[in-house]
Write a protein that holds these residues in place. Structure first.
Motif, PDB file in Angstrom:
ATOM      1  N   CYS A  34      65.042   9.929   0.269  1.00  0.00           N
ATOM      2  CA  CYS A  34      65.866  10.365  -0.857  1.00  0.00           C
ATOM      3  C   CYS A  34      67.292  10.588  -0.374  1.00  0.00           C
ATOM      4  O   CYS A  34      67.518  11.406   0.521  1.00  0.00           O
ATOM      5  CB  CYS A  34      65.307  11.655  -1.461  1.00  0.00           C
ATOM      6  SG  CYS A  34      66.303  12.316  -2.793  1.00  0.00           S
ATOM      7  N   PRO A  35      68.264   9.864  -0.948  1.00  0.00           N
ATOM      8  CA  PRO A  35      69.641  10.037  -0.504  1.00  0.00           C
ATOM      9  C   PRO A  35      70.178  11.453  -0.755  1.00  0.00           C
ATOM     10  O   PRO A  35      70.967  11.968   0.037  1.00  0.00           O
ATOM     11  CB  PRO A  35      70.439   9.004  -1.305  1.00  0.00           C
ATOM     12  CG  PRO A  35      69.520   8.466  -2.330  1.00  0.00           C
ATOM     13  CD  PRO A  35      68.139   8.829  -1.949  1.00  0.00           C
ATOM     14  N   ALA A  36      69.751  12.087  -1.836  1.00  0.00           N
ATOM     15  CA  ALA A  36      70.196  13.457  -2.120  1.00  0.00           C
ATOM     16  C   ALA A  36      69.684  14.417  -1.041  1.00  0.00           C
ATOM     17  O   ALA A  36      70.405  15.329  -0.625  1.00  0.00           O
ATOM     18  CB  ALA A  36      69.719  13.904  -3.494  1.00  0.00           C
ATOM     19  N   TYR A  37      68.454  14.229  -0.592  1.00  0.00           N
ATOM     20  CA  TYR A  37      67.917  15.067   0.477  1.00  0.00           C
ATOM     21  C   TYR A  37      68.737  14.896   1.754  1.00  0.00           C
ATOM     22  O   TYR A  37      68.957  15.846   2.490  1.00  0.00           O
ATOM     23  CB  TYR A  37      66.458  14.707   0.754  1.00  0.00           C
ATOM     24  CG  TYR A  37      65.444  15.391  -0.127  1.00  0.00           C
ATOM     25  CD1 TYR A  37      65.803  16.039  -1.294  1.00  0.00           C
ATOM     26  CD2 TYR A  37      64.094  15.381   0.205  1.00  0.00           C
ATOM     27  CE1 TYR A  37      64.873  16.654  -2.095  1.00  0.00           C
ATOM     28  CE2 TYR A  37      63.145  16.000  -0.585  1.00  0.00           C
ATOM     29  CZ  TYR A  37      63.543  16.635  -1.741  1.00  0.00           C
ATOM     30  OH  TYR A  37      62.611  17.249  -2.535  1.00  0.00           O
ATOM     31  N   THR A  38      69.170  13.666   2.028  1.00  0.00           N
ATOM     32  CA  THR A  38      69.978  13.414   3.216  1.00  0.00           C
ATOM     33  C   THR A  38      71.295  14.182   3.135  1.00  0.00           C
ATOM     34  O   THR A  38      71.712  14.819   4.096  1.00  0.00           O
ATOM     35  CB  THR A  38      70.256  11.909   3.359  1.00  0.00           C
ATOM     36  OG1 THR A  38      69.019  11.216   3.435  1.00  0.00           O
ATOM     37  CG2 THR A  38      71.065  11.603   4.607  1.00  0.00           C
ATOM     38  N   LEU A  39      71.955  14.131   1.975  1.00  0.00           N
ATOM     39  CA  LEU A  39      73.227  14.828   1.796  1.00  0.00           C
ATOM     40  C   LEU A  39      73.074  16.338   1.906  1.00  0.00           C
ATOM     41  O   LEU A  39      73.959  17.028   2.427  1.00  0.00           O
ATOM     42  CB  LEU A  39      73.835  14.475   0.439  1.00  0.00           C
ATOM     43  CG  LEU A  39      74.344  13.052   0.275  1.00  0.00           C
ATOM     44  CD1 LEU A  39      74.754  12.799  -1.169  1.00  0.00           C
ATOM     45  CD2 LEU A  39      75.505  12.788   1.218  1.00  0.00           C
TER      46      LEU A  39
ATOM     47  N   MET B  51      67.124   4.603   8.569  1.00  0.00           N
ATOM     48  CA  MET B  51      66.723   5.379   7.415  1.00  0.00           C
ATOM     49  C   MET B  51      65.376   6.034   7.730  1.00  0.00           C
ATOM     50  O   MET B  51      64.336   5.406   7.664  1.00  0.00           O
ATOM     51  CB  MET B  51      66.637   4.434   6.214  1.00  0.00           C
ATOM     52  CG  MET B  51      66.214   5.058   4.948  1.00  0.00           C
ATOM     53  SD  MET B  51      66.524   4.024   3.522  1.00  0.00           S
ATOM     54  CE  MET B  51      65.200   2.857   3.605  1.00  0.00           C
ATOM     55  N   LYS B  52      65.416   7.287   8.109  1.00  0.00           N
ATOM     56  CA  LYS B  52      64.203   8.017   8.431  1.00  0.00           C
ATOM     57  C   LYS B  52      63.619   8.652   7.178  1.00  0.00           C
ATOM     58  O   LYS B  52      64.349   9.042   6.274  1.00  0.00           O
ATOM     59  CB  LYS B  52      64.500   9.115   9.453  1.00  0.00           C
ATOM     60  CG  LYS B  52      64.880   8.599  10.811  1.00  0.00           C
ATOM     61  CD  LYS B  52      65.079   9.729  11.766  1.00  0.00           C
ATOM     62  CE  LYS B  52      65.452   9.196  13.131  1.00  0.00           C
ATOM     63  NZ  LYS B  52      65.633  10.270  14.106  1.00  0.00           N
ATOM     64  N   SER B  53      62.307   8.780   7.139  1.00  0.00           N
ATOM     65  CA  SER B  53      61.640   9.426   6.010  1.00  0.00           C
ATOM     66  C   SER B  53      62.063  10.877   5.898  1.00  0.00           C
ATOM     67  O   SER B  53      62.123  11.589   6.889  1.00  0.00           O
ATOM     68  CB  SER B  53      60.125   9.391   6.191  1.00  0.00           C
ATOM     69  OG  SER B  53      59.583   8.284   5.561  1.00  0.00           O
ATOM     70  N   ASN B  54      62.363  11.303   4.677  1.00  0.00           N
ATOM     71  CA  ASN B  54      62.662  12.713   4.458  1.00  0.00           C
ATOM     72  C   ASN B  54      61.896  13.263   3.246  1.00  0.00           C
ATOM     73  O   ASN B  54      62.114  14.379   2.830  1.00  0.00           O
ATOM     74  CB  ASN B  54      64.170  12.942   4.307  1.00  0.00           C
ATOM     75  CG  ASN B  54      64.793  12.217   3.139  1.00  0.00           C
ATOM     76  OD1 ASN B  54      64.120  11.583   2.355  1.00  0.00           O
ATOM     77  ND2 ASN B  54      66.101  12.292   3.042  1.00  0.00           N
ATOM     78  N   VAL B  55      61.007  12.443   2.687  1.00  0.00           N
ATOM     79  CA  VAL B  55      60.162  12.857   1.559  1.00  0.00           C
ATOM     80  C   VAL B  55      58.718  12.727   2.023  1.00  0.00           C
ATOM     81  O   VAL B  55      58.302  11.679   2.483  1.00  0.00           O
ATOM     82  CB  VAL B  55      60.397  11.972   0.323  1.00  0.00           C
ATOM     83  CG1 VAL B  55      59.478  12.359  -0.812  1.00  0.00           C
ATOM     84  CG2 VAL B  55      61.841  12.033  -0.129  1.00  0.00           C
ATOM     85  N   GLY B  56      57.947  13.789   1.908  1.00  0.00           N
ATOM     86  CA  GLY B  56      56.583  13.719   2.389  1.00  0.00           C
ATOM     87  C   GLY B  56      55.565  14.343   1.464  1.00  0.00           C
ATOM     88  O   GLY B  56      55.903  15.084   0.547  1.00  0.00           O
ATOM     89  N   GLY B  57      54.339  14.015   1.701  1.00  0.00           N
ATOM     90  CA  GLY B  57      53.167  14.608   1.078  1.00  0.00           C
ATOM     91  C   GLY B  57      53.196  14.802  -0.423  1.00  0.00           C
ATOM     92  O   GLY B  57      53.283  13.852  -1.193  1.00  0.00           O
TER      93      GLY B  57
END
Length: 62
Positions: free
Chosen positions: A47-52, A1-7
Motif C-alpha cells: 500500500c503506497p499510503a502505508y509506505t508514506l 517494493m516490500k510487502s507492508n500489508v499482511g494477514g
C-alpha cells in the motif's frame, strides 16, 4: 517494493474491494469503483499510503 500489508488487513482489503465493485454492478453509485484500490493493494500486499505513513501490518521477516 516490500510487502507492508499482511494477514487480516489483506483479507479485509480484498473483501471490501470485491464488495464495492459488485455493488456497482447491482445499481450502486459510480464512486463505488474505488473498490479497485483496496482490491489491488490487498492482492499486491503493498500500500503506497502505508509506505508514506511508515505503517507495516505484515510480520517482520529476518
Amino acid at each position: 517494493m516490500k510487502s507492508n500489508v499482511g494477514g487480516i488487513d489483506k483479507i479485509a482489503r480484498i473483501v471490501v474491494g470485491i464488495a464495492l465493485i459488485v455493488w456497482t454492478f447491482f445499481g450502486g453509485p459510480v464512486w463505488a469503483w474505488i473498490g479497485v484500490l483496496p482490491l489491488a493493494t490487498g492482492l499486491l500486499g503493498w500500500c503506497p499510503a502505508y509506505t508514506l505513513l511508515g505503517i507495516k501490518t505484515c510480520p517482520i521477516k529476518k
